[in-house]
Write a protein that holds these residues in place. Sequence first.
Motif, short mmCIF file in Angstrom:
data_model
loop_
_atom_site.label_atom_id
_atom_site.label_comp_id
_atom_site.label_asym_id
_atom_site.label_seq_id
_atom_site.Cartn_x
_atom_site.Cartn_y
_atom_site.Cartn_z
N ILE A 1 -7.84 7.25 0.21
CA ILE A 1 -6.64 8.36 0.27
C ILE A 1 -7.82 9.68 0.19
O ILE A 1 -6.73 10.78 -0.03
CB ILE A 1 -6.80 8.31 -1.93
CG1 ILE A 1 -6.20 6.39 -2.14
CG2 ILE A 1 -6.42 9.41 -2.43
CD1 ILE A 1 -6.67 6.58 -3.16
N ARG A 2 -9.35 10.17 0.33
CA ARG A 2 -9.44 11.38 0.73
C ARG A 2 -9.01 10.96 2.45
O ARG A 2 -8.55 12.21 2.22
CB ARG A 2 -10.81 10.79 0.56
CG ARG A 2 -11.56 12.04 1.38
CD ARG A 2 -13.19 11.74 1.82
NE ARG A 2 -13.99 11.16 0.71
CZ ARG A 2 -14.60 10.18 0.37
NH1 ARG A 2 -14.37 9.11 1.83
NH2 ARG A 2 -14.87 9.43 -0.67
N GLN A 3 -8.72 10.83 2.84
CA GLN A 3 -8.54 11.02 4.54
C GLN A 3 -6.95 11.72 4.09
O GLN A 3 -6.16 12.42 4.93
CB GLN A 3 -8.18 9.56 5.38
CG GLN A 3 -9.70 9.45 5.35
CD GLN A 3 -9.50 8.39 6.24
OE1 GLN A 3 -8.58 7.95 6.75
NE2 GLN A 3 -10.31 7.17 6.87
N LEU B 1 0.96 -1.24 0.16
CA LEU B 1 0.14 -0.07 0.12
C LEU B 1 1.09 1.32 0.09
O LEU B 1 0.44 2.29 -0.56
CB LEU B 1 -0.44 0.27 1.29
CG LEU B 1 -2.23 -0.92 0.80
CD1 LEU B 1 -3.03 -0.62 2.75
CD2 LEU B 1 -2.90 -0.70 -0.55
N SER B 2 2.49 1.10 0.72
CA SER B 2 2.15 2.26 0.63
C SER B 2 3.39 2.75 -0.83
O SER B 2 4.07 3.88 -0.71
CB SER B 2 3.99 1.94 1.54
OG SER B 2 4.78 0.79 1.71
N VAL B 3 3.72 1.29 -1.56
CA VAL B 3 4.33 2.18 -3.03
C VAL B 3 2.93 2.19 -3.97
O VAL B 3 3.25 3.06 -4.13
CB VAL B 3 5.00 0.96 -3.70
CG1 VAL B 3 5.12 0.84 -4.51
CG2 VAL B 3 5.98 0.27 -2.77
N LEU B 4 1.93 1.36 -3.57
CA LEU B 4 0.77 2.28 -4.85
C LEU B 4 -0.07 2.70 -4.50
O LEU B 4 -0.51 4.28 -5.23
CB LEU B 4 -0.48 1.12 -3.84
CG LEU B 4 -1.85 1.36 -5.12
CD1 LEU B 4 -1.41 1.54 -6.61
CD2 LEU B 4 -3.24 0.07 -4.56
N LEU B 5 0.09 3.92 -3.36
CA LEU B 5 -0.39 5.14 -2.62
C LEU B 5 0.43 6.00 -2.94
O LEU B 5 0.29 7.49 -2.03
CB LEU B 5 -1.35 5.04 -1.97
CG LEU B 5 -2.49 3.87 -1.42
CD1 LEU B 5 -3.28 4.15 -0.14
CD2 LEU B 5 -3.22 4.12 -2.73
N TYR B 6 1.90 6.30 -2.62
CA TYR B 6 2.81 7.12 -2.75
C TYR B 6 2.42 8.67 -3.90
O TYR B 6 2.16 8.38 -5.20
CB TYR B 6 4.25 6.87 -3.43
CG TYR B 6 5.22 7.72 -3.57
CD1 TYR B 6 5.58 8.00 -2.09
CD2 TYR B 6 5.45 8.19 -4.44
CE1 TYR B 6 6.87 8.92 -2.40
CE2 TYR B 6 6.02 9.23 -4.87
CZ TYR B 6 7.70 9.82 -3.41
OH TYR B 6 8.35 10.74 -2.91
N GLY B 7 2.48 9.74 -2.60
CA GLY B 7 1.92 11.21 -3.44
C GLY B 7 0.77 10.80 -3.83
O GLY B 7 0.11 11.54 -4.73
N SER B 8 -0.25 9.79 -3.50
CA SER B 8 -2.21 10.23 -3.43
C SER B 8 -2.47 11.26 -2.82
O SER B 8 -3.70 12.28 -3.95
CB SER B 8 -2.55 9.29 -2.77
OG SER B 8 -2.29 8.84 -1.56
#
Length: 412
Positions: free
Chosen positions: A220-222, A157-164
Amino acid sequence: DGEMASPGSDVTFRYRIDGKLFGRLGPECPVEALGDLEFADDAVLVAPTRAAAHVALDTFNDVSSAFGLSVKTKLLVCGHGYADADCAPLSIGGKVVECVSTFVYLGSLVAPDTRVSAEIDRRLSRASQAFGSLRCVFDDKNVSLSSRKLLYSACVLSVLLYGSECWTLLQRDSSRLDGFHHHCLRSIMGVTRWDQQLQHVTNTELRKRWGAPELLTQIIRQRRLEWLGHVSRMPDDRLPKQLLFGALLKTRPAEGPRQRWKDTVSRDFRVQRIALEEWYVIAQDRCSWREAYRAAPASPDPPPAPFFCSVCQRQLRSRTGFLLHKCAAARQLPVHQQPGARQCVTCKRWLRSAGGLAVHKCLVRPSMVPTTPAPPSPRPCSRCGHHCWVCDRHLLSAAGVYGIGHVCLCCS
């Protein structure tokens, strides 16, 4: 080593830090210039024209050479209406600066159209590689589920949501992210597609078994609102805060992105029930702001009350469907007494619906056909045999006069 992109010299913008994300900025508001963005060994030079970009690159190369730094430079042209000559390579200090279609800055992919679809593809690819490299651990039943959850959050998840936090997602992007997340959860928990169909395990039930019932888009919203609160608490002289409450001096072009980051934040406010006029005051207190964006999202509006037929107890979705509905009792009535019946004006026949009237073909009796005088017989012609008495066109035979292919000029 340094990396630098030059999409275009100084870009000026006007800002007013008053807690309002939307609204016009008058001439009394201060004006700032955005010429470069520097962080560690990465730098971005912003220039509005090709000549200004060339000057900025020369200056940056001279300063870097004075400190003994070697620069890896790339050129990215953004916007609309630029010519092909603007994308030609530049020559700086004997080196050729190539023009690229995308550029990676601080780990995020920057595209000329400012959309995040290409970055989503890149994040999904990197996260898939990370998940595949740890597949042996996720499939090991000797490892507890809590340990696998922590490993998934830390390495996938840290890789997927980097810069989200800075993403402006479209609906198709959100669907792709949620789909990948559900695929990973099924693989870790050992729930196959066949098990989902037999046991009726929905994605909502799958997330409840996982222990995190929220969607990936809610996470992502949070993160987005958390980053917004962090920027709002910065000093007023910080560039990120000035850009948050700023706007370009020029009018926003019609070819710009479909939605801005501010528009996405405004939609997040509605979901989390945060007032647009009060968010800035709440965000100044870190604890209050955390409670606001972590609160349960507002439930969607309840669906409209359905319509029920009192005779057959059938449920209909709309009032129009209720008015046109025919239950078994209504179908026993004569056709002209049934709701929605239509009558043909030619043969006076009653049809059950407007659709039946549209495809209805009248069976008119010969006595009902209006009588029209018979056309005069074709006059003989010495040249071709016959000609039309209306348009005076010459035809080879009498059948040609009455044929389907013959159309008089006055009738066409």
